[in-house]
Design a protein around this motif. Structure first.
Motif, PDB file in Angstrom:
ATOM      1  N   ASN A  50       0.852  -1.180   0.000  1.00 39.81           N
ATOM      2  CA  ASN A  50       0.000   0.000   0.000  1.00 39.81           C
ATOM      3  C   ASN A  50       0.898   1.244   0.000  1.00 39.81           C
ATOM      4  O   ASN A  50       0.909   2.022   0.941  1.00 39.81           O
ATOM      5  N   ASP A  91      -0.279   5.174   0.789  1.00 39.11           N
ATOM      6  CA  ASP A  91      -0.574   5.590   2.163  1.00 39.11           C
ATOM      7  C   ASP A  91       0.683   5.847   2.984  1.00 39.11           C
ATOM      8  O   ASP A  91       0.630   6.548   3.996  1.00 39.11           O
ATOM      9  N   LYS A 109       2.949  13.514   1.010  1.00 38.04           N
ATOM     10  CA  LYS A 109       1.859  13.042   1.859  1.00 38.04           C
ATOM     11  C   LYS A 109       2.245  11.660   2.363  1.00 38.04           C
ATOM     12  O   LYS A 109       3.285  11.140   2.023  1.00 38.04           O
ATOM     13  N   GLY A 110       1.366  11.069   3.147  1.00 34.18           N
ATOM     14  CA  GLY A 110       1.594   9.709   3.622  1.00 34.18           C
ATOM     15  C   GLY A 110       2.184   9.645   5.013  1.00 34.18           C
ATOM     16  O   GLY A 110       2.597  10.658   5.581  1.00 34.18           O
ATOM     17  N   GLN A 111       2.210   8.452   5.567  1.00 36.04           N
ATOM     18  CA  GLN A 111       2.671   8.221   6.938  1.00 36.04           C
ATOM     19  C   GLN A 111       4.131   8.619   7.148  1.00 36.04           C
ATOM     20  O   GLN A 111       4.524   8.969   8.252  1.00 36.04           O
TER      21      GLN A 111
END
Length: 94
Positions: free
Chosen positions: A11, A14, A25-27
């Motif tokens: 994934n 994310d 963006k993203g974790q």
């Protein structure tokens, strides 16, 4: 991240953000230091056998030293059975 383990995911979006702008963006976007991120990318419906093949390729690329600190390793299977490997720093200013 607390255990200094590299994270493996299928994934990618994310965790590293959009493919065109990793880290936007993203974790992992706001993480100053991490033990590494391995992204296994394939066509929709990627089965376990393909994931294992991509993971084996990732392990081969990482090598015996295992250093992925602040790096992303993307292993991507294309429709024509070609596998592409891309390794880059995240955050990019390292």
């Amino acid at each position: 991240m607390d255990g200094d383990w590299a994270f493996v995911t299928k994934n990618s979006v994310d965790f590293r953000g959009p493919k065109e702008a990793p880290g936007s963006k993203g974790q992992y976007a706001a993480v100053a230091i991490h033990a590494g991120l391995v992204c296994l990318n394939g066509p929709p419906g990627m089965d376990l056998d393909m994931q294992l093949e991509l993971f084996a390729e990732a392990l081969s690329e990482i090598g015996p030293d295992g250093d992925l600190i602040n790096q992303v390793l993307e292993v991507t299977a294309e429709d024509d059975d070609t596998i592409h490997v891309r390794r880059y720093f995240l955050p990019a200013d390292m």
